[in-house]
Design an enzyme around this catalytic site. Sequence first.
Site, PDB file in Angstrom:
ATOM      1  N   SER A  96      -6.450  -6.258   5.642  1.00 58.01           N
ATOM      2  CA  SER A  96      -5.831  -5.655   4.457  1.00 58.01           C
ATOM      3  C   SER A  96      -6.129  -4.163   4.327  1.00 58.01           C
ATOM      4  CB  SER A  96      -6.283  -6.430   3.225  1.00 58.01           C
ATOM      5  OG  SER A  96      -5.463  -6.163   2.140  1.00 58.01           O
ATOM      6  N   ASP A 233      -1.007  -0.662   1.990  1.00 57.74           N
ATOM      7  CA  ASP A 233      -2.310  -0.889   2.614  1.00 57.74           C
ATOM      8  C   ASP A 233      -2.053  -1.366   4.055  1.00 57.74           C
ATOM      9  OD1 ASP A 233      -1.289  -3.379   1.898  1.00 57.74           O
ATOM     10  OD2 ASP A 233      -3.291  -4.266   1.720  1.00 57.74           O
ATOM     11  N   ASP A 235      -1.774  -4.204   5.662  1.00 58.35           N
ATOM     12  CA  ASP A 235      -0.832  -5.283   5.980  1.00 58.35           C
ATOM     13  C   ASP A 235       0.397  -5.256   5.072  1.00 58.35           C
ATOM     14  OD1 ASP A 235      -2.419  -6.036   3.810  1.00 58.35           O
ATOM     15  OD2 ASP A 235      -2.121  -8.174   4.187  1.00 58.35           O
ATOM     16  N   ASP A 237       1.026  -5.811   2.020  1.00 55.90           N
ATOM     17  CA  ASP A 237       1.317  -6.744   0.922  1.00 55.90           C
ATOM     18  C   ASP A 237       1.198  -6.004  -0.413  1.00 55.90           C
ATOM     19  OD1 ASP A 237      -1.444  -6.484   1.074  1.00 55.90           O
ATOM     20  OD2 ASP A 237      -1.860  -8.553   0.490  1.00 55.90           O
TER      21      ASP A 237
HETATM   22 MG    MG Z   1      -3.388  -6.263   1.845  1.00 57.35          MG
END
Ligand code: MG
Length: 449
Positions: A96, A233, A235, A237
Amino acid sequence: MGKYFGTSGIREVVNEKLTSELALRVGKALGTYLDGGMVVVGKDTRTSGEMLKSALISGLLSTGVEVIDIGLSPTPLTGFAIRLYGADAGVTITASHNPPEYNGIKVWQPNGMAYTPEMEGELEAIIDSGDFKRAPWNEIGTVRRADPRGKYIKRALKMVELESSYTVVLDAGNGAGSILSPYLQRGLGNKVISINSHPSGFFVRDLEPNAKSLSALAKTVKAMGAEVGIAHDGDADRIGVVDDEGNFVEYEVMLSLIAGYLLRKFGKGKVVTTVDAGFALDDYVKSLGGEVVRTRVGDVAVAEELAKNGGIFGGEPSGTWIIPQWNLTPDGIFAGALVLEMIDKLGPISELAKEVPRYVTLRAKVPCPNERKTKAMEIIAREVLKTFEYKRLIDIDGVRIENDEWWILFRPSGTEPIMRITLEARTEEKAKELMEKAERLVREAIRRA
Ligand code: MG
């Protein structure tokens, strides 16, 4: 507390704790847990990703599971692919927003929602038992490689449409969002300027999107006269936003704005958020005829509430947004498309943000040994009444007390030996006064615990 998954899993450093041996065991355990079927596997840009992915896939195959390897993939694309291919689970290998030397494994359900802590617990028990299913030679799984990006963009463009074209600066932090977010924005008809979009595994900025880490994005937005800056960030999400004046938009403000926009877009409905979100959201959503529902902290709790009781939007004050009409996976990339749609329909963010009520938020940490946390929280729950005059007490995750004028959340950290205090009030003076009392109460509770 999870050992291999969640926040504690993600903190494990590759060369110490999250080894390829462990990834292999996670793969075997997941295959055993699923007892057949198909799993989508994706990874973010970290240098350890390919190593961990190969080991994890090897484990899955040994149990007879079929694997769809989508390679480098932001978390929301993995969530999308699970549903696209009708898979029985999905895995993202990502840490993340953490530094490049970290990594982690996150598992997803067929509906795109993350595994709940209970499901992770079941997987962890299988990992620890070492009792793995072993497929015979003629039933070992196979790997298919796939790229779901084209379908993702096509479907997203069916849901989001712009009347005009905008200049968008996109900062994916050299994370997995680099391979999808700029292309979706271009698909919407925008002019896209990408910075930090080399998916190399080497990060030039802090992956946590905030005013400091996004200073280059802010400067570029200004220099290019862009309408908006969008950041992710590692990844993708999550989403961080810079407005048309080159200012980072506070998460709480952005949360209110997008919830408000979706209320307008989808009609009246419920907005799901977590106990650490501020009052601005309640005020803003209520003024538009909507209702706010609060859950425990974490995107799984938000997704669970949306899946169980419905709602038009779920979001945390960390820039993690779930749009249930799209998917139950938090999706910073689709969120970016919605932000553009909001600008297209309602106008520039710097103007819109003026509609959102402002409060003063203060946060504090008080050191607290882990073994005293439970007892200290019990004391706090009992003693708050003596210290504060409040209207409501919510204890779904920590203790939150609130009034029409302020709220305070007492919550033990899940990962560090500290107690967190978060509070919000209408004035600086009131906020400081409340914090002084809250800190005294927490110190006293820890002392007596
Ligand atoms: Mg993340």
